[in-house]
Design a protein around this motif. Sequence first.
Motif, short mmCIF file in Angstrom:
data_model
loop_
_atom_site.label_atom_id
_atom_site.label_comp_id
_atom_site.label_asym_id
_atom_site.label_seq_id
_atom_site.Cartn_x
_atom_site.Cartn_y
_atom_site.Cartn_z
N ASP A 242 17.65 0.16 -8.04
CA ASP A 242 18.42 0.22 -7.33
C ASP A 242 18.74 -0.15 -5.75
OD1 ASP A 242 20.56 1.76 -5.75
OD2 ASP A 242 19.53 3.84 -6.38
N GLU A 243 19.27 -0.50 -5.98
CA GLU A 243 19.12 -1.06 -3.99
C GLU A 243 19.15 -0.47 -3.31
OE1 GLU A 243 21.46 -5.08 -3.06
OE2 GLU A 243 20.65 -5.55 -4.38
N ASN A 244 19.15 0.87 -3.46
CA ASN A 244 19.40 2.18 -2.16
C ASN A 244 18.08 2.93 -2.06
OD1 ASN A 244 22.11 1.56 -1.18
ND2 ASN A 244 22.71 2.57 -3.58
N ASN A 245 16.97 2.23 -3.22
CA ASN A 245 15.94 2.89 -3.59
C ASN A 245 14.38 2.67 -2.59
OD1 ASN A 245 13.72 4.72 -4.19
ND2 ASN A 245 13.88 4.94 -6.26
N GLU A 246 14.77 3.10 -1.49
CA GLU A 246 13.12 2.50 -0.21
C GLU A 246 12.40 3.28 -0.38
OE1 GLU A 246 15.02 0.54 2.66
OE2 GLU A 246 16.25 -0.96 1.57
N LYS A 247 11.95 4.19 -0.68
CA LYS A 247 11.41 5.84 -1.03
C LYS A 247 9.83 4.64 -1.03
CE LYS A 247 14.10 9.39 -1.59
NZ LYS A 247 14.84 10.93 -2.07
N LEU A 248 9.48 4.45 -2.17
CA LEU A 248 8.52 4.20 -2.37
C LEU A 248 7.77 2.98 -1.17
CD1 LEU A 248 7.92 3.56 -6.18
CD2 LEU A 248 7.00 4.95 -4.37
N PHE A 249 8.47 1.79 -0.75
CA PHE A 249 8.45 0.83 0.54
C PHE A 249 7.72 1.84 1.63
CE2 PHE A 249 11.37 -1.94 -1.50
CZ PHE A 249 10.35 -2.86 -1.84
N ASN A 250 8.54 3.02 2.02
CA ASN A 250 7.53 3.57 2.79
C ASN A 250 6.58 4.26 3.38
OD1 ASN A 250 10.42 2.88 4.42
ND2 ASN A 250 11.12 5.17 3.50
N ALA A 251 6.33 4.51 1.38
CA ALA A 251 4.34 5.14 0.86
C ALA A 251 4.59 3.91 0.72
CB ALA A 251 5.28 6.02 -0.43
N TRP A 252 4.27 2.93 0.61
CA TRP A 252 2.97 1.67 0.33
C TRP A 252 3.03 0.95 1.89
CZ3 TRP A 252 5.17 -3.01 2.58
CH2 TRP A 252 4.04 -4.01 2.40
N ALA A 253 3.90 1.36 3.13
CA ALA A 253 3.50 1.02 4.32
C ALA A 253 2.48 1.64 4.19
CB ALA A 253 4.74 0.79 5.07
N ALA A 254 2.93 3.26 4.19
CA ALA A 254 1.82 4.08 5.35
C ALA A 254 0.40 3.70 3.97
CB ALA A 254 2.55 5.61 4.99
N VAL A 255 0.16 3.01 2.72
CA VAL A 255 -1.13 2.98 2.71
C VAL A 255 -1.68 1.76 2.63
CG1 VAL A 255 -2.15 3.24 -0.13
CG2 VAL A 255 -0.13 4.79 0.61
N PHE A 256 -0.66 0.65 2.76
CA PHE A 256 -0.73 -0.48 3.19
C PHE A 256 -2.22 0.08 4.26
CE2 PHE A 256 -1.38 -4.55 5.15
CZ PHE A 256 -1.28 -5.42 4.01
N GLY A 257 -1.54 0.20 5.91
CA GLY A 257 -1.83 0.67 6.58
C GLY A 257 -3.51 1.16 6.57
N VAL A 258 -3.80 2.29 5.59
CA VAL A 258 -5.12 2.87 6.00
C VAL A 258 -5.87 2.00 4.49
CG1 VAL A 258 -5.53 5.23 4.43
CG2 VAL A 258 -3.46 5.32 6.18
N THR A 259 -5.35 1.10 4.12
CA THR A 259 -6.37 0.26 2.93
C THR A 259 -7.17 -0.38 3.39
OG1 THR A 259 -4.79 1.17 0.64
CG2 THR A 259 -6.39 -1.10 0.55
N ARG A 260 -6.58 -1.13 4.92
CA ARG A 260 -6.82 -2.50 5.29
C ARG A 260 -8.16 -1.25 6.42
NH1 ARG A 260 -3.80 -4.08 3.07
NH2 ARG A 260 -5.93 -4.60 1.75
N LEU A 261 -7.75 -0.38 6.95
CA LEU A 261 -8.92 0.18 7.95
C LEU A 261 -9.80 1.04 6.49
CD1 LEU A 261 -9.39 1.81 11.00
CD2 LEU A 261 -8.41 4.07 9.43
N PHE A 262 -9.68 1.44 5.13
CA PHE A 262 -10.34 1.75 4.34
C PHE A 262 -11.42 0.30 4.25
CE2 PHE A 262 -9.20 5.42 3.57
CZ PHE A 262 -10.27 6.68 3.78
N ILE A 263 -11.18 -0.69 4.30
CA ILE A 263 -11.52 -2.15 3.56
C ILE A 263 -12.42 -2.92 4.79
CG2 ILE A 263 -11.65 -4.30 2.91
CD1 ILE A 263 -8.91 -3.59 1.20
N LEU A 264 -11.99 -2.88 6.56
CA LEU A 264 -13.07 -2.79 7.26
C LEU A 264 -14.23 -2.23 7.63
CD1 LEU A 264 -10.40 -4.03 9.75
CD2 LEU A 264 -12.44 -5.08 8.29
#
Length: 374
Positions: A242-264
């Motif tokens: 469903d091309e209108n379903n983009e909520k998980l992309f917003n959650a991934w964007a937030a988790v992506f930045g936090v993951t980079r910080l934790f790895i460093l």
Amino acid sequence: MAFRRRTKSYPLFSQEFVIHNHADIGFCLVLCVLIGLMFEVTAKTAFLFILPQYNVSVPTADSETVHYHYGPKDLVTILFYIFITIILHAVVQEYILDKISKRLHLSKVKHSKFNESGQLVVFHLSSVIWCFYVVVTEGYLTNPRSLWEDYPHVYLPWPGPPSLLHTSPRFLPLSLGNSTFMDCFSGLQEEIPRQLQYICLYLVHIAGAYLLNLSRLGLILLLLQYSTEFLFHMARLFYFADENNEKLFNAWAAVFGVTRLFILTLAVLAIGFGLARMENQAFDPEKGNFNTLFCRLCMLLLVCAAQAWLMWRFIHSQLRHWREYWNEQSAKRRVPPAPRLPARLIKRESGYHENGVVKAENGTSPRTKKLKSP
């Protein structure tokens, strides 16, 4: 994919033959190894493909504990697990992804990305469960100091070597066998450089953590990275449905930045501070000790450069996505509204209407009656 009847045949050992039958070829090789276990003459050779060969028995209070180390014979084990993963990849493609993609009616590019995300969702989910099991059972989460204490971590318990040793070959066929091979065959060459970049990035980090005896730190970093990648590919699968379903992309964007910080943070804490305070800082490859200033700087530089590159690509893709979104919105605003057609002036006859008949003001019909000739 494999395990499917085909009406079209390809020349033997050609590129098309290998691409369409690579799972069947891998299944035949695995079957040969399993048959070799049944006979005493070939059993010793067959065990080289299945089990790690460099084991050491450590006596404990109750019994003995078997620990493992790496060596050149592990390359044979990695090859065997590559064939196993190719077979699993074909099963997932045949019985799950192909049936779902037929209902979605995707384009050629979206179909390739859907297959890639579907395969990597299965891989990352299994890897997250595996890594989390090892991390919990070995107590790395409750005791973070164990990431650098007692370095070098030459000998590991049974769940340890497969978690790092076998994740690298499992990632390779899932990306190459499903995406790169099929994209090369279907003409999607623009996807190949992107996939090869991530494959090389994974292999360099996993091989570095394993060969430098930093498997404990590597397990934690892989757990964080695989969790983020699992969320991203799940979001992409929901988007294709469903091309209108983009909520998980917003959650991934937030988790992506936090993951980079934790790895460093973990890399600097374990390598920059933990290993720097260890007493034994002599370069001794025979004992597996690489705790020197030069090695630590190289490892930190590699981790920081990889995380910076990933973050730059993430920011670049987000800015491009926002730019396309705002351009689309501004284009909608610039489109003038459709002009209304002018209402036609209808010349009405004097009088009013009653039951569909025009009446004069005095109640008589405005039409003049024709006089009949006598």
